[in-house]
Design an enzyme around this catalytic site. Structure first.
Site, PDB file in Angstrom:
ATOM      1  CG  ASP A  92     -40.668 -40.465  12.770  1.00 51.01           C
ATOM      2  OD1 ASP A  92     -39.613 -40.886  13.275  1.00 51.01           O
ATOM      3  OD2 ASP A  92     -41.263 -39.457  13.195  1.00 51.01           O
ATOM      4  CD  GLU A 185     -31.759 -37.023  14.681  1.00 42.80           C
ATOM      5  OE1 GLU A 185     -31.830 -36.783  15.915  1.00 42.80           O
ATOM      6  OE2 GLU A 185     -32.498 -37.836  14.089  1.00 42.80           O
TER       7      GLU A 185
END
Length: 305
Positions: A92, A185
């Site tokens: 990613d 996150e």
């Protein structure tokens, strides 16, 4: 006197007979190579023979062939670094991956990086300036491709942020487009909030529910949630209500990491972080379940989902 057809056949037969020993030599050579080296050799042969095939066929190629060979040392390192038992890998990426080196697609293909997730948006205005070119390059390289969004709960408006993402994510209902994921996150250094975006657990849960609900309504299936157990549990108050969403778990451990509250399994595991100051260093992931599980993250959704 032989007919022209017989003459041609004899020439083809003679050429084929000469190819048999060569094929045997190739097989013996290939037997001593690693899977990554075999892919590298195949890519090299494609590049060498591309002009021949271009002349022989009037149909243009679907995938643009790489102009550079893979870096074999990097291929070997990527393959060796994958966790045991998880053969299907991917990466990613975001704009950070272009800070110095960019993405070397021949190396990623040769190393078996079968899928790519690309950051598309953040908040309600930002669009990754490299998203379109990375998305197109990954498609040309024959990878499964998906988009992700970096969540900003501190900016409110979960529905507006989700709609901004949907406008730019290029989601397509085809067998090579992956379900998108939302990155939940710790705030990065430029975000001036506490670890939980200055929101109480109930507030954060409501924000996440509104955001993923809008994505689900827009694409017709549940998006994936990317998170880490040590962020999710304290910031959401150990909420278990999102366990039905596919999970992309971030955990840089030798074995599968501990899962957040509500999940008993994961779809993807980000096992290694990238370093944009090092060539070929990207966030690296594996699929839980191999090729079939990867196909299940694309359209159409698996039965019963």
């Amino acid at each position: 006197m032989s007919s022209p057809a017989v003459t041609v056949w004899r020439r083809v037969r003679d050429v084929a007979a000469g190819l048999v020993p060569a094929a045997r030599r190739v097989r013996r050579f290939a037997a001593g190579l690693t899977p990554g080296q075999r892919r590298a050799v195949a890519l090299g042969l494609l590049m060498v023979t591309a002009p021949v095939w271009a002349v022989a066929s009037a149909v243009p190629p679907v995938i643009t062939l790489p102009v550079e060979p893979p870096v074999l040392a990097a291929v070997a390192a990527i393959e060796a670094g994958r966790p045991a038992g998880f053969p299907v890998g991917g990466i990613d990426v975001s704009s950070h991956d272009h800070r110095r080196f960019g993405i070397h697609w021949p190396t990623e293909v040769a190393a078996g990086s079968e899928f790519v997730y690309i950051k598309a948006t953040e908040g309600s205005t930002y669009v990754n300036p490299h998203f379109a070119t990375d998305y197109a390059a990954a498609r040309r390289a024959g990878r499964y491709v998906g988009a992700y969004v970096y969540a900003r709960p501190d900016r409110g408006d979960p529905v507006g942020q989700a709609e901004h993402f949907l406008r730019n994510a290029r989601f397509s209902r085809d067998a090579r487009t992956l379900v998108p994921f939302v990155d939940l996150e710790w705030p990065y250094s430029g975000v001036r909030t506490d670890d939980c975006y200055d929101l109480a657990p109930a507030q954060l849960r409501a924000w996440i529910r509104a955001f993923v609900g809008r994505i689900e309504a827009g694409i017709g299936r549940k998006p994936m949630i990317y998170t880490n157990t040590h962020w999710w549990n304290p910031c959401t108050g150990n909420d278990t209500s999102f366990g039905g969403y596919p999970l992309d778990i971030a955990g840089y451990t030798a074995t599968s990491p501990k899962l957040p509250a509500g999940w008993s399994t994961f779809a993807l595991w980000q096992y290694q972080p990238g370093d944009p100051d090092r060539r070929h260093s990207h966030d690296r992931d594996v699929v839980n379940g191999g090729p079939a599980a990867l196909r299940g993250l694309a359209w159409p959704p698996p039965p019963g989902s």
